[in-house]
Design a protein around this motif. Structure first.
Motif, PDB file in Angstrom:
ATOM      1  N   MET A 219       0.841  -1.185   0.000  1.00 57.58           N
ATOM      2  CA  MET A 219       0.000   0.000   0.000  1.00 57.58           C
ATOM      3  C   MET A 219       0.882   1.243   0.000  1.00 57.58           C
ATOM      4  SD  MET A 219      -3.178  -0.677   2.647  1.00 57.58           S
ATOM      5  CE  MET A 219      -4.170   0.668   2.014  1.00 57.58           C
ATOM      6  N   GLU A 220       0.362   2.257  -0.587  1.00 58.10           N
ATOM      7  CA  GLU A 220       1.070   3.542  -0.607  1.00 58.10           C
ATOM      8  C   GLU A 220       0.624   4.391   0.590  1.00 58.10           C
ATOM      9  OE1 GLU A 220       0.290   5.383  -4.359  1.00 58.10           O
ATOM     10  OE2 GLU A 220       0.970   3.626  -5.481  1.00 58.10           O
ATOM     11  N   ARG A 221       1.478   5.333   0.954  1.00 58.88           N
ATOM     12  CA  ARG A 221       1.205   6.183   2.120  1.00 58.88           C
ATOM     13  C   ARG A 221      -0.147   6.901   1.986  1.00 58.88           C
ATOM     14  NH1 ARG A 221       4.266   8.070   6.354  1.00 58.88           N
ATOM     15  NH2 ARG A 221       3.699  10.106   7.187  1.00 58.88           N
ATOM     16  N   ARG A 222      -0.456   7.393   0.807  1.00 57.27           N
ATOM     17  CA  ARG A 222      -1.711   8.095   0.571  1.00 57.27           C
ATOM     18  C   ARG A 222      -2.903   7.175   0.825  1.00 57.27           C
ATOM     19  NH1 ARG A 222      -4.863   7.409  -3.209  1.00 57.27           N
ATOM     20  NH2 ARG A 222      -3.389   6.450  -4.626  1.00 57.27           N
ATOM     21  N   GLN A 223      -2.801   5.922   0.366  1.00 47.99           N
ATOM     22  CA  GLN A 223      -3.876   4.952   0.565  1.00 47.99           C
ATOM     23  C   GLN A 223      -4.067   4.651   2.058  1.00 47.99           C
ATOM     24  OE1 GLN A 223      -2.029   1.986  -1.987  1.00 47.99           O
ATOM     25  NE2 GLN A 223      -3.852   2.024  -3.319  1.00 47.99           N
ATOM     26  N   ILE A 224      -2.957   4.544   2.774  1.00 45.85           N
ATOM     27  CA  ILE A 224      -3.021   4.273   4.209  1.00 45.85           C
ATOM     28  C   ILE A 224      -3.667   5.449   4.937  1.00 45.85           C
ATOM     29  CG2 ILE A 224      -1.660   3.783   6.281  1.00 45.85           C
ATOM     30  CD1 ILE A 224       0.393   2.432   4.304  1.00 45.85           C
ATOM     31  N   ALA A 225      -3.319   6.666   4.535  1.00 45.11           N
ATOM     32  CA  ALA A 225      -3.921   7.857   5.139  1.00 45.11           C
ATOM     33  C   ALA A 225      -5.429   7.866   4.881  1.00 45.11           C
ATOM     34  CB  ALA A 225      -3.281   9.119   4.583  1.00 45.11           C
ATOM     35  N   GLU A 226      -5.840   7.491   3.672  1.00 45.82           N
ATOM     36  CA  GLU A 226      -7.272   7.429   3.349  1.00 45.82           C
ATOM     37  C   GLU A 226      -7.964   6.336   4.161  1.00 45.82           C
ATOM     38  OE1 GLU A 226      -7.277   6.921  -0.903  1.00 45.82           O
ATOM     39  OE2 GLU A 226      -6.746   9.017  -1.260  1.00 45.82           O
ATOM     40  N   LEU A 227      -7.282   5.231   4.346  1.00 47.37           N
ATOM     41  CA  LEU A 227      -7.830   4.134   5.152  1.00 47.37           C
ATOM     42  C   LEU A 227      -8.033   4.592   6.597  1.00 47.37           C
ATOM     43  CD1 LEU A 227      -8.587   1.141   5.660  1.00 47.37           C
ATOM     44  CD2 LEU A 227      -6.137   0.714   5.993  1.00 47.37           C
ATOM     45  N   LEU A 228      -7.026   5.237   7.165  1.00 42.32           N
ATOM     46  CA  LEU A 228      -7.136   5.720   8.542  1.00 42.32           C
ATOM     47  C   LEU A 228      -8.287   6.721   8.670  1.00 42.32           C
ATOM     48  CD1 LEU A 228      -3.358   6.066   9.447  1.00 42.32           C
ATOM     49  CD2 LEU A 228      -4.993   4.454  10.449  1.00 42.32           C
ATOM     50  N   ASP A 229      -8.445   7.561   7.658  1.00 44.31           N
ATOM     51  CA  ASP A 229      -9.550   8.518   7.655  1.00 44.31           C
ATOM     52  C   ASP A 229     -10.898   7.790   7.592  1.00 44.31           C
ATOM     53  OD1 ASP A 229     -10.548  11.236   7.603  1.00 44.31           O
ATOM     54  OD2 ASP A 229     -11.095  10.846   5.508  1.00 44.31           O
ATOM     55  N   ALA A 230     -10.964   6.724   6.784  1.00 41.00           N
ATOM     56  CA  ALA A 230     -12.197   5.937   6.679  1.00 41.00           C
ATOM     57  C   ALA A 230     -12.514   5.241   8.004  1.00 41.00           C
ATOM     58  CB  ALA A 230     -12.069   4.913   5.556  1.00 41.00           C
ATOM     59  N   ILE A 231     -11.485   4.737   8.673  1.00 40.42           N
ATOM     60  CA  ILE A 231     -11.691   4.104   9.980  1.00 40.42           C
ATOM     61  C   ILE A 231     -12.216   5.136  10.973  1.00 40.42           C
ATOM     62  CG2 ILE A 231     -10.557   2.994  11.950  1.00 40.42           C
ATOM     63  CD1 ILE A 231      -8.570   1.753   9.894  1.00 40.42           C
ATOM     64  N   HIS A 232     -11.592   6.311  10.967  1.00 45.10           N
ATOM     65  CA  HIS A 232     -12.002   7.393  11.865  1.00 45.10           C
ATOM     66  C   HIS A 232     -13.457   7.797  11.609  1.00 45.10           C
ATOM     67  CE1 HIS A 232     -11.483  10.851  14.474  1.00 45.10           C
ATOM     68  NE2 HIS A 232     -11.976  11.623  13.509  1.00 45.10           N
ATOM     69  N   SER A 233     -13.841   7.883  10.352  1.00 50.93           N
ATOM     70  CA  SER A 233     -15.210   8.272   9.992  1.00 50.93           C
ATOM     71  C   SER A 233     -16.216   7.169  10.308  1.00 50.93           C
ATOM     72  CB  SER A 233     -15.305   8.598   8.496  1.00 50.93           C
ATOM     73  OG  SER A 233     -14.455   9.659   8.173  1.00 50.93           O
ATOM     74  N   SER A 234     -15.793   5.922  10.133  1.00 47.58           N
ATOM     75  CA  SER A 234     -16.702   4.784  10.317  1.00 47.58           C
ATOM     76  C   SER A 234     -16.936   4.441  11.777  1.00 47.58           C
ATOM     77  CB  SER A 234     -16.140   3.557   9.605  1.00 47.58           C
ATOM     78  OG  SER A 234     -15.999   3.805   8.227  1.00 47.58           O
ATOM     79  N   TYR A 235     -15.993   4.807  12.631  1.00 51.26           N
ATOM     80  CA  TYR A 235     -16.091   4.489  14.054  1.00 51.26           C
ATOM     81  C   TYR A 235     -15.966   5.772  14.882  1.00 51.26           C
ATOM     82  CZ  TYR A 235     -15.531  -0.331  12.536  1.00 51.26           C
ATOM     83  OH  TYR A 235     -15.709  -1.532  11.924  1.00 51.26           O
ATOM     84  N   PRO A 236     -16.964   6.653  14.763  1.00 52.98           N
ATOM     85  CA  PRO A 236     -16.870   7.940  15.468  1.00 52.98           C
ATOM     86  C   PRO A 236     -16.748   7.763  16.981  1.00 52.98           C
ATOM     87  CG  PRO A 236     -19.084   7.600  14.575  1.00 52.98           C
ATOM     88  CD  PRO A 236     -18.231   6.474  14.086  1.00 52.98           C
ATOM     89  N   GLY A 237     -15.772   8.443  17.532  1.00 53.26           N
ATOM     90  CA  GLY A 237     -15.544   8.397  18.972  1.00 53.26           C
ATOM     91  C   GLY A 237     -14.803   7.160  19.453  1.00 53.26           C
ATOM     92  N   LYS A 238     -14.613   6.181  18.576  1.00 51.03           N
ATOM     93  CA  LYS A 238     -13.947   4.942  18.980  1.00 51.03           C
ATOM     94  C   LYS A 238     -12.529   4.837  18.429  1.00 51.03           C
ATOM     95  CE  LYS A 238     -18.163   2.281  19.459  1.00 51.03           C
ATOM     96  NZ  LYS A 238     -18.917   1.109  19.021  1.00 51.03           N
ATOM     97  N   PHE A 239     -12.204   5.649  17.462  1.00 53.57           N
ATOM     98  CA  PHE A 239     -10.864   5.629  16.869  1.00 53.57           C
ATOM     99  C   PHE A 239     -10.280   7.021  17.041  1.00 53.57           C
ATOM    100  CE2 PHE A 239      -7.794   5.591  13.277  1.00 53.57           C
ATOM    101  CZ  PHE A 239      -7.117   4.430  13.584  1.00 53.57           C
ATOM    102  N   VAL A 240      -9.710   7.237  18.209  1.00 53.11           N
ATOM    103  CA  VAL A 240      -9.166   8.545  18.567  1.00 53.11           C
ATOM    104  C   VAL A 240      -7.679   8.568  18.227  1.00 53.11           C
ATOM    105  CG1 VAL A 240      -8.819  10.187  20.445  1.00 53.11           C
ATOM    106  CG2 VAL A 240     -10.863   8.732  20.410  1.00 53.11           C
ATOM    107  N   VAL A 241      -7.267   9.585  17.499  1.00 54.51           N
ATOM    108  CA  VAL A 241      -5.876   9.699  17.059  1.00 54.51           C
ATOM    109  C   VAL A 241      -5.231  10.881  17.768  1.00 54.51           C
ATOM    110  CG1 VAL A 241      -4.363  10.050  15.074  1.00 54.51           C
ATOM    111  CG2 VAL A 241      -6.480   8.729  14.812  1.00 54.51           C
ATOM    112  N   GLN A 242      -4.205  10.596  18.567  1.00 57.16           N
ATOM    113  CA  GLN A 242      -3.491  11.653  19.285  1.00 57.16           C
ATOM    114  C   GLN A 242      -2.451  12.328  18.394  1.00 57.16           C
ATOM    115  OE1 GLN A 242      -4.398  12.530  22.310  1.00 57.16           O
ATOM    116  NE2 GLN A 242      -5.819  10.837  22.562  1.00 57.16           N
TER     117      GLN A 242
END
Length: 118
Positions: A1-24
């Motif tokens: 995977m490319e860095r951009r794809q991973i960033a999009e994945l992390l964003d999708a996880i954050h959006s899909s699990y509101p309040g449960k995937f907190v990124v410091q």
């Protein structure tokens, strides 16, 4: 995977699990996920993510996204045929001691009792 794809994945996880995937620290998180995910196929990871979305209310871990196939807890329970085959295998071993054979018979009797087949 490319860095951009991973960033999009992390964003999708954050959006899909509101309040449960907190990124410091987003940069540190992206760096650590990239270290592992860069050697994995993006299609497979995204497919596992889609499956995870359908089956879990908790955000996925990296392990959830890279495993070969989704975990099915039923896979860990042997079927009737697998159990019978295992018992046949045990019975066919001639090097079983008398004590072990007795122990096996006791266990089989307990299984039959539990299954209501005593």
């Amino acid at each position: 995977m490319e860095r951009r794809q991973i960033a999009e994945l992390l964003d999708a996880i954050h959006s899909s699990y509101p309040g449960k995937f907190v990124v410091q620290d987003p940069t540190s998180l992206l760096d650590s996920w990239e270290r592992v995910l860069k050697k994995h196929d993006s299609e497979k990871v995204l497919k596992n993510f889609d499956r995870h979305l359908e089956s879990s209310v908790f955000p996925p871990t990296i392990a959830d996204l890279v495993k070969k196939r989704p975990l099915d807890r039923m896979d860990s329970i042997p079927s009737v045929n697998e159990t019978l085959e295992y018992l046949r295998l045990i019975e066919s071993k001639s090097e079983i001691s008398e004590e072990a054979a007795h122990s096996i018979e006791e266990c089989k009797a307990q299984i039959r009792k539990i299954l209501g087949r005593s």
